[in-house]
Design a protein around this motif. Sequence first.
Motif, PDB file in Angstrom:
ATOM      1  N   PRO A 150      52.060  46.137  15.510  1.00  0.00           N
ATOM      2  CA  PRO A 150      53.130  46.564  14.601  1.00  0.00           C
ATOM      3  C   PRO A 150      52.573  46.875  13.214  1.00  0.00           C
ATOM      4  CG  PRO A 150      53.098  44.186  14.739  1.00  0.00           C
ATOM      5  CD  PRO A 150      52.066  44.672  15.727  1.00  0.00           C
ATOM      6  N   ALA A 151      53.399  47.538  12.418  1.00  0.00           N
ATOM      7  CA  ALA A 151      53.024  47.829  11.031  1.00  0.00           C
ATOM      8  C   ALA A 151      53.533  46.763  10.073  1.00  0.00           C
ATOM      9  CB  ALA A 151      53.580  49.191  10.619  1.00  0.00           C
ATOM     10  N   VAL A 152      54.580  46.023  10.495  1.00  0.00           N
ATOM     11  CA  VAL A 152      55.248  45.073   9.610  1.00  0.00           C
ATOM     12  C   VAL A 152      55.321  43.709  10.285  1.00  0.00           C
ATOM     13  CG1 VAL A 152      57.369  44.533   8.351  1.00  0.00           C
ATOM     14  CG2 VAL A 152      56.663  46.935   8.638  1.00  0.00           C
ATOM     15  N   LEU A 153      54.974  42.657   9.533  1.00  0.00           N
ATOM     16  CA  LEU A 153      55.167  41.289   9.999  1.00  0.00           C
ATOM     17  C   LEU A 153      56.170  40.596   9.088  1.00  0.00           C
ATOM     18  CD1 LEU A 153      51.774  39.628  11.048  1.00  0.00           C
ATOM     19  CD2 LEU A 153      53.508  40.694  12.477  1.00  0.00           C
ATOM     20  N   LEU A 154      57.171  39.966   9.704  1.00  0.00           N
ATOM     21  CA  LEU A 154      58.112  39.108   9.000  1.00  0.00           C
ATOM     22  C   LEU A 154      57.642  37.672   9.201  1.00  0.00           C
ATOM     23  CD1 LEU A 154      61.425  40.760  10.261  1.00  0.00           C
ATOM     24  CD2 LEU A 154      60.027  41.404   8.286  1.00  0.00           C
ATOM     25  N   LEU A 155      57.297  36.993   8.136  1.00  0.00           N
ATOM     26  CA  LEU A 155      56.655  35.676   8.204  1.00  0.00           C
ATOM     27  C   LEU A 155      57.599  34.628   7.615  1.00  0.00           C
ATOM     28  CD1 LEU A 155      53.311  37.107   6.926  1.00  0.00           C
ATOM     29  CD2 LEU A 155      53.581  36.125   9.198  1.00  0.00           C
ATOM     30  N   ASP A 156      58.188  33.824   8.499  1.00  0.00           N
ATOM     31  CA  ASP A 156      59.188  32.842   8.077  1.00  0.00           C
ATOM     32  C   ASP A 156      58.538  31.472   7.906  1.00  0.00           C
ATOM     33  OD1 ASP A 156      61.477  31.508   7.454  1.00  0.00           O
ATOM     34  OD2 ASP A 156      62.382  31.635   9.441  1.00  0.00           O
ATOM     35  N   GLU A 157      58.074  31.185   6.696  1.00  0.00           N
ATOM     36  CA  GLU A 157      57.391  29.919   6.396  1.00  0.00           C
ATOM     37  C   GLU A 157      56.363  29.588   7.471  1.00  0.00           C
ATOM     38  OE1 GLU A 157      59.036  27.061   4.085  1.00  0.00           O
ATOM     39  OE2 GLU A 157      61.085  27.805   4.070  1.00  0.00           O
ATOM     40  N   PRO A 158      55.389  30.470   7.710  1.00  0.00           N
ATOM     41  CA  PRO A 158      54.498  30.316   8.863  1.00  0.00           C
ATOM     42  C   PRO A 158      53.526  29.146   8.770  1.00  0.00           C
ATOM     43  CG  PRO A 158      53.728  32.096   7.458  1.00  0.00           C
ATOM     44  CD  PRO A 158      55.066  31.669   6.917  1.00  0.00           C
ATOM     45  N   THR A 159      53.432  28.509   7.595  1.00  0.00           N
ATOM     46  CA  THR A 159      52.485  27.394   7.466  1.00  0.00           C
ATOM     47  C   THR A 159      53.143  26.086   7.050  1.00  0.00           C
ATOM     48  OG1 THR A 159      51.981  27.919   5.146  1.00  0.00           O
ATOM     49  CG2 THR A 159      50.620  28.984   6.828  1.00  0.00           C
ATOM     50  N   SER A 160      54.446  26.074   6.841  1.00  0.00           N
ATOM     51  CA  SER A 160      55.081  24.882   6.271  1.00  0.00           C
ATOM     52  C   SER A 160      55.064  23.690   7.220  1.00  0.00           C
ATOM     53  CB  SER A 160      56.516  25.185   5.842  1.00  0.00           C
ATOM     54  OG  SER A 160      57.310  25.520   6.960  1.00  0.00           O
ATOM     55  N   ALA A 161      54.937  23.918   8.537  1.00  0.00           N
ATOM     56  CA  ALA A 161      54.920  22.819   9.498  1.00  0.00           C
ATOM     57  C   ALA A 161      53.510  22.303   9.773  1.00  0.00           C
ATOM     58  CB  ALA A 161      55.565  23.268  10.816  1.00  0.00           C
ATOM     59  N   LEU A 162      52.523  22.839   9.041  1.00  0.00           N
ATOM     60  CA  LEU A 162      51.121  22.499   9.304  1.00  0.00           C
ATOM     61  C   LEU A 162      50.573  21.570   8.222  1.00  0.00           C
ATOM     62  CD1 LEU A 162      49.847  26.089  10.206  1.00  0.00           C
ATOM     63  CD2 LEU A 162      50.724  24.336  11.763  1.00  0.00           C
ATOM     64  N   ASP A 163      49.516  20.829   8.591  1.00  0.00           N
ATOM     65  CA  ASP A 163      48.808  20.015   7.608  1.00  0.00           C
ATOM     66  C   ASP A 163      48.210  20.919   6.531  1.00  0.00           C
ATOM     67  OD1 ASP A 163      49.415  17.787   9.074  1.00  0.00           O
ATOM     68  OD2 ASP A 163      47.482  17.695  10.101  1.00  0.00           O
ATOM     69  N   ALA A 164      47.972  20.363   5.357  1.00  0.00           N
ATOM     70  CA  ALA A 164      47.518  21.161   4.214  1.00  0.00           C
ATOM     71  C   ALA A 164      46.225  21.912   4.503  1.00  0.00           C
ATOM     72  CB  ALA A 164      47.345  20.265   2.993  1.00  0.00           C
ATOM     73  N   SER A 165      45.243  21.250   5.140  1.00  0.00           N
ATOM     74  CA  SER A 165      43.965  21.908   5.406  1.00  0.00           C
ATOM     75  C   SER A 165      44.125  23.049   6.398  1.00  0.00           C
ATOM     76  CB  SER A 165      42.946  20.900   5.935  1.00  0.00           C
ATOM     77  OG  SER A 165      43.406  20.309   7.147  1.00  0.00           O
ATOM     78  N   ILE A 166      44.962  22.860   7.409  1.00  0.00           N
ATOM     79  CA  ILE A 166      45.205  23.902   8.393  1.00  0.00           C
ATOM     80  C   ILE A 166      46.050  25.017   7.781  1.00  0.00           C
ATOM     81  CG2 ILE A 166      46.099  24.409  10.694  1.00  0.00           C
ATOM     82  CD1 ILE A 166      43.648  22.551  10.572  1.00  0.00           C
ATOM     83  N   GLN A 167      46.955  24.662   6.890  1.00  0.00           N
ATOM     84  CA  GLN A 167      47.764  25.663   6.197  1.00  0.00           C
ATOM     85  C   GLN A 167      46.870  26.671   5.476  1.00  0.00           C
ATOM     86  OE1 GLN A 167      50.048  25.296   2.147  1.00  0.00           O
ATOM     87  NE2 GLN A 167      51.427  24.548   3.725  1.00  0.00           N
ATOM     88  N   ALA A 168      45.849  26.171   4.795  1.00  0.00           N
ATOM     89  CA  ALA A 168      44.945  27.063   4.069  1.00  0.00           C
ATOM     90  C   ALA A 168      44.230  28.010   5.018  1.00  0.00           C
ATOM     91  CB  ALA A 168      43.927  26.231   3.279  1.00  0.00           C
ATOM     92  N   GLU A 169      43.817  27.518   6.193  1.00  0.00           N
ATOM     93  CA  GLU A 169      43.125  28.367   7.157  1.00  0.00           C
ATOM     94  C   GLU A 169      44.033  29.482   7.665  1.00  0.00           C
ATOM     95  OE1 GLU A 169      41.561  25.977  10.269  1.00  0.00           O
ATOM     96  OE2 GLU A 169      40.192  24.863   8.981  1.00  0.00           O
ATOM     97  N   VAL A 170      45.288  29.151   7.951  1.00  0.00           N
ATOM     98  CA  VAL A 170      46.214  30.157   8.468  1.00  0.00           C
ATOM     99  C   VAL A 170      46.547  31.189   7.391  1.00  0.00           C
ATOM    100  CG1 VAL A 170      48.520  30.537   9.416  1.00  0.00           C
ATOM    101  CG2 VAL A 170      47.136  28.625  10.240  1.00  0.00           C
ATOM    102  N   LEU A 171      46.691  30.763   6.150  1.00  0.00           N
ATOM    103  CA  LEU A 171      46.931  31.710   5.063  1.00  0.00           C
ATOM    104  C   LEU A 171      45.752  32.664   4.903  1.00  0.00           C
ATOM    105  CD1 LEU A 171      48.570  29.430   2.343  1.00  0.00           C
ATOM    106  CD2 LEU A 171      49.707  31.123   3.798  1.00  0.00           C
ATOM    107  N   ASN A 172      44.542  32.125   5.015  1.00  0.00           N
ATOM    108  CA  ASN A 172      43.359  32.987   4.938  1.00  0.00           C
ATOM    109  C   ASN A 172      43.296  33.955   6.109  1.00  0.00           C
ATOM    110  OD1 ASN A 172      42.124  32.111   2.488  1.00  0.00           O
ATOM    111  ND2 ASN A 172      41.451  30.257   3.517  1.00  0.00           N
TER     112      ASN A 172
END
Length: 251
Positions: A150-172
């Motif tokens: 797709p050309a567009v992704l709708l991202l609904d708090e995609p990292t809020s359920a993750l631990d802080a260290s894993i959140q950073a990896e997914v954001l990257n």
Amino acid sequence: MVTLGEGRSRVDAVKGVSFQVAPGESFGLVGESGSGKSTILRAICGLAPISSGEVLVDGERLGARRDKRFAARVQMVFQDPYGSLHPRHTIDRILSEPLSIHKLKDRDRRVLQALSDVGLDPAFRFRLPHQLSGGQRQRIAIARALILEPAVLLLDEPTSALDASIQAEVLNLLTRLRAERQLTYLFVSHDLAVVDHMCERLLVMRGGEAVEALEEGRLATRDVRSDYARALMTASDGFVRPQSGLGSPVG
């Protein structure tokens, strides 16, 4: 406008919110729970009723139902990596299902490429979701969203359920994928600092309404005008921005 319920239980979940997102841009919606930001994503996908107003993609007004053509252009990644994957389906089946629906060929290559794109080994292909960590599950959810290109992704708090260290990896990971594929993001979060890290522009929401629009750089200079946006900024001051690089490929 998005209205939920009827009579005394009627709630105007989104009221008079309007914005445009340019191709290749990452645009953020930020606000506390109940502000209407996730409802906007659901309305775009056809999962919440639009009582007035319109949604346009590439200048084309969307009808009441979303078809395969819409799904090929716009995909959504949900907040909960535990609830968004079928617990009894293998990763192979989860990733193959969109390909089957859209009658796309070369399934094996596409599935393996999708796993590689999100930093997962081919060995994950025949595992079940309960055999994966939260971060790995969210990577699979991202892979599923991207497998139709797709050309567009709708991202609904995609990292809020993750631990802080894993959140950073997914954001990257999301940052890298956007750069590689020239994707357009509509990114929802309750965390102003996360949205500021991921987005060029953002819209602050409260109670279903737009409070303040912020352009790139205004958060860095703390140039906010509304008391509510200032309070969100203060609450986010302790956020540590993710470092470049993905870290562990299977976090």
